[in-house]
Design an enzyme around this catalytic site. Structure first.
Site, PDB file in Angstrom:
ATOM      1  CD  GLU A 131      40.120  62.628  39.243  1.00 62.04           C
ATOM      2  OE1 GLU A 131      39.930  63.796  38.853  1.00 62.04           O
ATOM      3  OE2 GLU A 131      40.296  61.674  38.469  1.00 62.04           O
ATOM      4  CB  CYS A 151      43.436  64.742  25.413  1.00 63.22           C
ATOM      5  SG  CYS A 151      42.641  64.738  27.027  1.00 63.22           S
ATOM      6  CD  GLU A 163      34.640  78.246  38.056  1.00 66.86           C
ATOM      7  OE1 GLU A 163      34.187  79.342  37.648  1.00 66.86           O
ATOM      8  OE2 GLU A 163      34.271  77.146  37.612  1.00 66.86           O
ATOM      9  CE  LYS A 217      42.024  70.832  29.725  1.00 65.39           C
ATOM     10  NZ  LYS A 217      41.821  70.642  31.165  1.00 65.39           N
ATOM     11  CB  SER A 263      36.891  64.088  41.223  1.00 66.69           C
ATOM     12  OG  SER A 263      37.975  64.758  41.808  1.00 66.69           O
ATOM     13  CD  GLU A 272      37.082  64.222  45.308  1.00 69.33           C
ATOM     14  OE1 GLU A 272      37.889  64.555  44.416  1.00 69.33           O
ATOM     15  OE2 GLU A 272      35.915  64.642  45.353  1.00 69.33           O
ATOM     16  CD  GLU A 297      39.790  73.529  32.769  1.00 70.48           C
ATOM     17  OE1 GLU A 297      40.832  73.412  32.094  1.00 70.48           O
ATOM     18  OE2 GLU A 297      39.380  72.640  33.528  1.00 70.48           O
ATOM     19  CB  CYS A 344      40.839  65.667  33.648  1.00 70.60           C
ATOM     20  SG  CYS A 344      41.455  64.737  35.024  1.00 70.60           S
TER      21      CYS A 344
END
Lengths: 591, 165
Positions: free
Chosen positions: A285, A515, A378, A370, A331, A288, A373, A311
């Site tokens: 990141e 978090c 993908e 999560k 990102s 980037e 996720e 994230c």
């Protein structure tokens, strides 16, 4: 003084600021009036007080009716009795009435032991329900992360407040009226048909078992007892600052070493750290960011700035639904959980000579999103997911208890190598401001070629919902924005969209506090001090580390040397980067 | 996400109504009132567009639609029949009147007859308690209705009575 008033609560003379509710006035002075629907996170602008449950009623001298303490302002000269016979009778009757329309499933309920209704019934000494009649029943709804059991909904509407006011997601609303009233997604559809981000803040505040997480522990136990599988685990930064609470330790107690020991005793073959992947995230990141910045400075008009962190899976789903025209701004770096999974099932599997199908990756997360996720298509390879199961901090505590492990007696142990080594930069990923601070530490040194004189960026820390700071990159001012809570994120995004704000980089976390306040953490029961203590703990673990910059992590350096090449290389792109999808409602006008 | 399908007429109507209230979310009830008046009912797609136009979550719109018994998500019959079940009407026998409508129309409260001619609803006080029990057919008010009047009321409806007896 003009700004204070005097009153008497339970014969105690008190002085409180004008505008204080009876509930707060009592609380400040050590008198604990029971509540149920009311919820307040002090200093965080989060409050729910519909005044609906009436459990907090008190006797105000001279008033005909009992007054709900949570919504009644204390007045000068008031004389209040919080436990008169009349109050106790009313409170008990109200509690009994609520329970009379609640399933008697306490023994098997996921929320047992953490349920505020159960606690209230206990505190009120309810032994019998005098009211018999119908119970309102609804369909159960299971999504990839959250289970809704509306039979257990008591209409406190805390979830609705979090979903609409704080997160501005707008999935949950009270529907119907009277006996059949309940909180539901629109048209009583399932959560997975809605714009729900699975941030889990509804679960974090639900007083009962109406909203709980999908339990992955049985699947993990199954994997651990399968001799053909190698089972490895990664632990997110925020977990170590909260897990101890489940075992009666003070909020903010770091249990990193005991946690690693407990995981080893549970039978995980390798105990690794998501913090390692957080360092890896910073490499990708950060690179980037510098790449986009360099192109921007070179006059490339096509480059998208600000770069937004990616994230947080709830945040990702939020912008996919709500800001589909901006999906090329965040990102492309995967989250640490998914980077870990991708590296574990390639680099690590090859090193160990294990087929990826025989390698089970479990993650311990402070988060419910999560779970969603790791189920995204993908993030799997020929049907085999990079991360197989995501357990919440609460689920890990349950597993440890199930395995008869005396948590307090555990020694402090280290993580395994190579995916367990991390820097202080990875640790602070768990709090608002931490990801961008970690990125700044690395980006600064990569950009300027100089060594940072100070590693702590106090200007990026705090609990304010939206913060900004300008960091001097050796003459180049880098403007940084930070938002936590999706409502705050929405505001930042609207400002970018309208061209009002000009940041280079923005960190966004969906949960208030980041978090550490995730939907999978031990229940905070409306105590914001707990969140602050967890935040402090993460910064202290960072301070205690020898290495505090992601690019100095020797195992990250080795990973690039042996496997990835360099940040944003072709291989890094394949394994560590992703794309986003337009999930907006398509509006079709037809004749 | 499901695709929204609306006729051009419905789309224009909703947009016009919302615009006439300056897209003010505080006017949600009034907006729904007018939209239902113009379109007959408030199916999910209509609520989605109202939510978009007022910039509020559709969950909130649905919450309001399900809270007020006046709003309906089902198409109404050509002759919408509403039996008042307010206190005054109830004590003077509105329930028996409602039962008679159910029996003759062979539909339940909240339903529409298969041919689309009649729909049946119960509502709260229409403010004509002196005439209790009250039945409304469209805008027309029938007062002091007894179960034996039901047949006549249905027959009076322009397209005739469905029960054929």
């Amino acid at each position: 003084m003009m700004n204070t008033i005097q009153l008497k609560i339970d014969n105690k003379e008190l002085e409180v600021p004008k505008g204080t509710t009876i509930l707060d006035a009592a609380k400040r002075n050590g008198i604990h009036i029971p509540t149920l629907c009311h919820m307040k996170l002090h200093d965080m602008n989060i409050e729910n007080k519909p005044g609906g449950c009436r459990v907090c009623v008190v006797d105000v001298k001279g008033r005909r009716n009992l007054a709900p303490a949570c919504v009644t302002e204390a007045e000068n000269g008031m004389e209040i009795d919080t436990h008169s016979m009349r109050v106790i009778n009313a409170r008990r009757t109200l509690t009994e009435l609520i329970i009379s329309d609640h399933p008697f499933e306490c023994l098997t309920c996921a929320k047992s032991g953490n349920c505020e209704l159960q606690q209230l019934a206990h505190d009120m000494g309810i032994r019998e329900i005098h009211f018999e009649g119908d119970k309102s029943t609804y369909r159960k709804d299971t999504s990839p992360a959250i289970i809704r059991d509306p039979d257990k909904c008591i209409m406190c509407r805390r979830c609705e407040m979090m979903c609409n006011k704080i997160q501005t997601v707008g999935v949950l609303s009270a529907i119907n009226r009277g006996f059949m009233a309940v909180v539901s997604p629109p048209f009583e559809e399932n959560l997975d048909h809605s714009v729900c981000t699975y941030c889990g803040q509804c679960v974090a505040v639900c007083p009962t078992g109406a909203l709980t997480e999908v339990d992955h522990t049985p699947a993990v136990i199954r994997a651990l007892s399968d001799p053909t599988k190698t089972v490895i685990v990664q632990t997110a930064p925020a977990v170590r600052a909260a897990l101890g609470e489940e075992f009666g330790l003070e909020p903010g107690t770091l249990v990193t070493g005991k946690m690693a020991a407990a995981l080893r005793r549970l039978g995980f073959h390798f105990v690794f750290d998501t913090d390692f992947a957080a360092d890896l995230t910073i490499m990708e990141e950060g690179t980037e960011l510098l790449d986009r910045l360099q192109r921007h400075l070179n006059g490339d008009q096509t480059v998208k700035l600000p770069i937004l962190t990616s994230c947080c899976p709830a945040w990702v789903k939020f912008f996919e639904h709500q800001f589909p025209t901006m999906i090329d701004i965040p990102s492309s770096a995967k989250s640490p959980q998914q980077m870990f999974g991708a590296i574990a099932k390639t680099y690590f599997a090859q090193k160990q000579n294990i087929n990826r199908n025989d390698l089970v990756v479990v993650s311990i997360m402070p988060c419910l999103a999560k779970k969603y996720e790791c189920s995204r298509e993908e993030f799997s390879h020929d049907g085999n997911p990079d991360v197989d199961f995501a357990l919440s901090t609460r689920e890990l505590a349950a597993l440890i208890k199930l395995a008869n492990i005396d948590f307090h007696a555990l020694p402090d142990e280290d993580f395994d190598h190579p995916l367990g080594e991390s820097t202080g930069a990875g640790v602070i990923f768990g709090t608002t401001g931490g990801v961008i601070e970690a990125a700044v530490r690395t980006a600064y040194e990569l950009q300027t070629g100089k060594t940072l004189q100070r590693i702590n960026f106090e200007e990026l820390r705090g609990m304010e919902g939206i913060r900004d700071a300008t960091i001097d990159f050796d003459g180049l001012p880098i403007r940084i924005g930070i938002a936590h809570g999706l409502g705050n994120a929405r505001q930042l995004l609207e400002d970018i969209k309208s061209g009002k704000s000009h940041y280079h980089a923005i960190e966004i976390m969906s949960c208030p506090g980041g978090c550490i306040g995730g939907g999978g953490q031990p229940y905070h029961h409306s105590n914001s001090e707990i969140l602050k203590a967890r935040q402090k703990a993460l910064y202290s673990e960072d301070e205690a580390k020898t290495l505090r910059k992601s690019h100095e992590n020797p195992y990250i350096i080795k990973l690039y040397e042996e496997f990835l090449g360099k940040p944003m290389s072709h291989k890094a792109h394949q394994l560590l980067h992703t794309g986003y999808f337009d999930r907006s409602t398509t509006f079709v006008e037809e004749d | 996400m499901p695709k929204i399908k609306l006729s051009e007429y419905a789309t224009t109507t909703i947009k016009e109504v919302c615009a006439s209230f300056n897209h003010n979310e505080g006017e949600l009830i009034n907006v729904l009132h007018q939209v239902q008046h113009k379109l007959g009912y408030l199916p999910a797609e209509v609520q989605e567009l109202v939510a978009i136009e007022l910039n509020i979550p559709v969950a909130k719109v649905y919450g309001v639609v399900t809270f007020y018994s006046f709003f309906t998500m089902l198409p109404q019959g050509e002759n919408p029949i509403s039996v008042c079940m307010g206190t005054a009407c109830y004590v003077r026998g509105a329930e028996q009147v409602l039962d008679e409508f159910r029996r003759q129309l062979k539909i339940d409260v909240g339903e529409t007859s298969a041919d689309g001619k009649f729909s049946l609803n119960a509502l709260r006080c229409v403010g004509a308690c002196g005439l209790a029990p009250v039945v409304m057919v469209g805008d027309r008010v029938h007062g002091r209705v007894s179960p034996s009047d039901v047949k006549k009321i249905l027959a009076e409806c322009k397209d005739g009575c469905l029960t054929h007896n």
